[in-house]
Design a protein around this motif. Structure first.
Motif, PDB file in Angstrom:
ATOM      1  N   UNK A  40       0.843  -1.201   0.000  1.00 16.73           N
ATOM      2  CA  UNK A  40       0.000   0.000   0.000  1.00 16.73           C
ATOM      3  C   UNK A  40       0.871   1.240   0.000  1.00 16.73           C
ATOM      4  N   UNK A  41       2.180   1.031  -0.073  1.00 17.05           N
ATOM      5  CA  UNK A  41       3.116   2.152   0.000  1.00 17.05           C
ATOM      6  C   UNK A  41       3.336   2.811  -1.345  1.00 17.05           C
ATOM      7  N   UNK A  42       4.345   3.682  -1.400  1.00 23.56           N
ATOM      8  CA  UNK A  42       4.592   4.454  -2.624  1.00 23.56           C
ATOM      9  C   UNK A  42       4.935   3.572  -3.819  1.00 23.56           C
TER      10      UNK A  42
ATOM     11  N   UNK B 115       3.372   6.896   4.882  1.00 11.65           N
ATOM     12  CA  UNK B 115       2.180   6.089   5.195  1.00 11.65           C
ATOM     13  C   UNK B 115       2.524   4.685   5.671  1.00 11.65           C
ATOM     14  N   UNK B 116       3.803   4.374   5.767  1.00 16.39           N
ATOM     15  CA  UNK B 116       4.169   3.003   6.138  1.00 16.39           C
ATOM     16  C   UNK B 116       4.191   2.803   7.659  1.00 16.39           C
ATOM     17  N   UNK B 117       4.294   1.520   8.028  1.00 14.34           N
ATOM     18  CA  UNK B 117       4.132   1.130   9.430  1.00 14.34           C
ATOM     19  C   UNK B 117       5.170   1.760  10.341  1.00 14.34           C
ATOM     20  N   UNK B 171       0.299   0.378  10.145  1.00 17.03           N
ATOM     21  CA  UNK B 171      -0.191   0.129   8.790  1.00 17.03           C
ATOM     22  C   UNK B 171      -0.144  -1.338   8.408  1.00 17.03           C
TER      23      UNK B 171
END
Lengths: 177, 351
Positions: A40-42, B115-117, B171
Motif C-alpha cells: 500500500x506504500x509508494x 504512510x508506512x508502518x 499500517x
C-alpha cells in the motif's frame, strides 16, 4: 516446519491482489496459518502491485517478506525487482507473454508460462492470474485444487460465481502447461 | 466460535466495534486506516447507527465527546497526524470522564511523514498527547484475531471505568489479512450510565458533563479522583504476554507487529543455541512493569526493539531499574527491523 513464503507481483489490474488472497484463503481452508499483506506504500504508484503471502504449519511471524520461496511475476518490473528475493532452490513463475528476458539467477527453478496468451485464447484476459496460479499450485503443492475452488467461492462476490467453472478450467490449463 | 474467515485488520476493527455494540462512528479518512470508515459507512446503516464523515479530525473527536456524553458507545479512528489533531478533545474527554474508543493505525512521522508502518506514537499515546494529568488505556494487538478481541475489550474497559481506550496498531496490521474467528455473541459490559445527559424528563436533576473546574480546590479533588481511577485500571487491566523467558540469555521487549518478528527471531536464535525471551506489553498503558520486575535478574541483558527512535525503551529501563543493561534497536520512517539485524544485535550484546 513447512512454510511457503510467496510474493505475487504485476501491473495493477492483472489480479495480483486477488491471486494472493485466493492462495491465502485456500491455505486457511486447509487449516494452515496464513497471512496476506498487500503493498500500500509508494511502490504502488506506477510500478508494480504486489503482495506477500505466507502459508505455514505454525503461527505466522512477520507478514513482511525479506526473502521468498516462491515469486510469481506477471510483468518485467516485477521480475526485475523480486528475482533477487528468491532463496536458493526457490521457484520463479513468470508470465512469458509479457516478460522477454531470461532470469539472471541459476540457482532457482524457473517456470515460464504464456499466461496472458493462454487466457486470451480462452476468451478472458482476466484469467491470466489463475493460469499462473495453476502452475504455482502444481509445483508447490501449497494448497489443493479442492480448497482453491472453495476459496474462489469465498473470495468472489456471488454475482461472479458463474465464472468459477471457467476459472477452474484456467487453473487446470496452467497446471498442465 | 464461528467459522474462520480471512479479513483485513482495518475491517476487523470496524466489525468488532459493531459486534461490541458501537453504533456511532465519526472519522475523517487518512491512509492507512481508511478501510475502517469504508466498512462503517457500508454497515452502520444496517445496524441503525450513525456514521459521519466529519469535516475534520477535530470535529470528529468533538462529535465523539457529544455522543459519549449522551451515553452512546462511540468510536473514532485515524492515523498519526489525524490523532494529533484530536488531542484537545481527547484531553477534554478524559477530564469529563467519557468512555470512548480511539483507534490509531500509526504511520511514520513526525509531521505528515509517510504512510508506512511505525510505532513512533508511543509517547503520544502513553504519556498524554493532550494537556493535563490524564491517562488512557492503550491496547496494542499483534494479530488480526487479537485486534478483534481487544477492540471488544476496549469498549468494555471504556464503559467500566468511564475512560478513553486507544487501540494502537500500525499500517501493517491494518492492511494485512489474516484468519479471524468471531464469537456468536459478545460479552458486553452493561455499565451504569445514569450520569449521561439524556434529558431529565422533569424527573431528576440535571446531569452535567464538563471539563471546566475553575475552583482550584474542586479541580484538585477531581484530579485526585481521576488518579484513583487510573490506579485501579493499572491494578486490574494490565495485560502482557511473556514468552520463552525462563532461563533466557536475553529478553526482548516488543509490542504489536514487531513482536511477531521477534517470534521468528526466537526460533532462529534457538538453532544457534541462544535462548531469546519475549515480553510483549499488550497494554502499553498501563505498562506491565511487574513482568519486567519478575524477570529482571534472569537474562544477561534486555533489548527493546521498536519501529521508533527509542520510546518504549524508557519504560523498559524504568521497570528493569538498573538490574540489567537495557539495549535498544529501532527503525524509523516506515522501515521495519529485519530478523537478520535483530539477530546481529543480539549476538553483539551477548558477545
Amino acid at each position: 516446519m513447512a512454510q511457503t513464503d510467496m510474493i505475487f507481483s504485476g501491473f495493477g489490474g492483472q489480479g495480483i491482489q486477488s491471486a494472493g488472497r485466493l492462495i491465502a484463503y485456500a491455505g486457511m481452508l486447509e487449516d494452515k496459518h496464513v497471512s496476506f499483506l498487500p503493498s500500500y506504500g509508494p511502490e504502488m504508484r506506477g510500478g508494480t502491485s504486489n503482495c506477500h503471502v505466507i502459508v505455514s504449519d505454525e503461527p505466522v511471524g512477520s507478514p513482511i517478506l525479506n526473502s521468498a520461496t516462491v515469486v510469481m511475476a506477471m510483468n518485467r518490473p516485477s521480475m526485475d525487482k523480486f528475482e533477487s528475493y528468491l532463496e536458493p532452490g526457490g521457484i520463479l513463475l513468470i508470465d512469458s507473454s509479457l516478460i522477454n528476458r531470461e532470469p539472471v539467477r541459476k540457482d532457482i527453478k524457473v517456470f515460464a508460462i504464456p499466461a496472458t496468451q493462454i487466457a486470451s485464447d480462452m476468451g478472458n484476459l482476466a484469467f491470466a492470474n489463475i493460469v499462473m496460479l495453476g502452475k504455482l499450485i502444481k509445483e508447490t503443492g501449497v494448497v489443493s485444487t479442492e480448497n482453491f475452488e472453495r476459496a474462489l467461492k469465498k473470495v468472489l462476490p456471488e454475482r461472479k460465481h458463474y465464472l468459477i467453472p471457467d476459472e477452474m478450467k484456467a487453473l487446470k490449463t496452467g497446471m498442465d502447461y | 466460535m464461528g467459522e474462520k474467515i480471512l479479513m483485513k485488520g482495518n475491517e476487523v476493527i470496524a466489525e468488532a466495534a459493531l459486534r461490541a455494540g458501537c453504533r456511532h462512528y465519526f472519522g475523517y479518512p487518512i491512509t492507512p486506516q481508511t478501510e475502517i470508515a469504508h466498512y462503517f459507512a457500508k454497515k452502520m446503516p444496517q445496524y441503525g447507527g450513525t456514521f459521519i464523515q466529519a469535516e475534520s479530525e477535530v470535529a470528529a473527536m468533538n462529535m465523539v465527546y457529544g455522543a459519549a456524553s449522551a451515553g452512546a458507545r462511540v468510536m473514532t479512528s485515524s492515523s498519526s497526524p489525524g490523532i494529533s489533531l484530536k488531542q484537545e478533545a481527547i484531553s477534554y474527554s478524559a477530564c469529563a470522564e467519557l468512555p470512548a474508543v480511539i483507534v490509531n493505525i500509526v504511520r511514520a512521522g513526525p509531521g505528515l511523514g509517510g504512510i508506512l508502518a511505525s510505532q513512533c506514537d508511543y509517547f503520544q499515546a502513553t504519556k498524554g498527547g493532550g494537556h493535563g494529568d490524564y491517562r488512557m488505556v492503550v491496547l496494542a494487538p499483534s494479530s488480526v484475531q487479537e485486534l478483534y478481541e481487544l477492540v471488544v475489550e476496549a469498549f468494555n474497559i471504556a464503559d467500566r471505568y468511564r475512560t478513553l481506550c486507544m487501540i494502537m496498531g500500525d499500517g501493517m496490521l491494518g492492511q494485512m489479512m489474516e484468519a479471524v474467528e468471531f464469537r456468536d455473541s459478545e460479552d458486553i459490559c452493561e455499565a451504569d450510565k445514569s450520569w449521561a445527559v439524556t434529558g431529565t424528563g422533569m424527573k431528576r436533576d440535571h446531569n452535567i458533563i464538563t471539563s471546566i473546574y475553575i475552583d482550584p480546590e474542586v479541580l484538585e479533588k477531581h484530579n485526585q479522583k481521576l488518579q484513583e481511577k487510573y490506579r485501579k485500571i493499572a491494578e486490574n487491566e494490565t495485560r502482557v504476554e511473556v514468552y520463552n523467558c525462563d532461563d533466557a540469555d536475553i529478553i526482548v521487549a516488543a509490542y504489536g507487529t514487531v513482536a511477531r518478528i521477534i517470534k521468528n527471531v526466537i526460533k532462529t536464535a534457538e538453532k544457534e543455541g541462544i535462548r531469546v525471551g519475549l515480553i510483549r506489553p499488550v497494554t502499553l498503558w498501563p505498562f506491565p512493569t511487574a513482568a519486567f520486575e519478575k524477570y529482571a535478574q534472569v537474562p544477561q541483558a534486555f533489548l527493546s526493539v521498536e519501529m521508533s527512535a527509542g520510546q518504549m525503551v524508557e519504560d523498559v529501563r524504568l521497570a528493569v531499574n538498573g538490574k540489567r543493561p537495557v539495549h535498544f534497536l529501532g527503525r524509523t520512517g516506515g522501515m521495519i527491523p529485519t530478523q537478520k539485524e535483530i539477530l546481529e544485535k543480539i549476538r553483539e550484546i551477548l558477545k
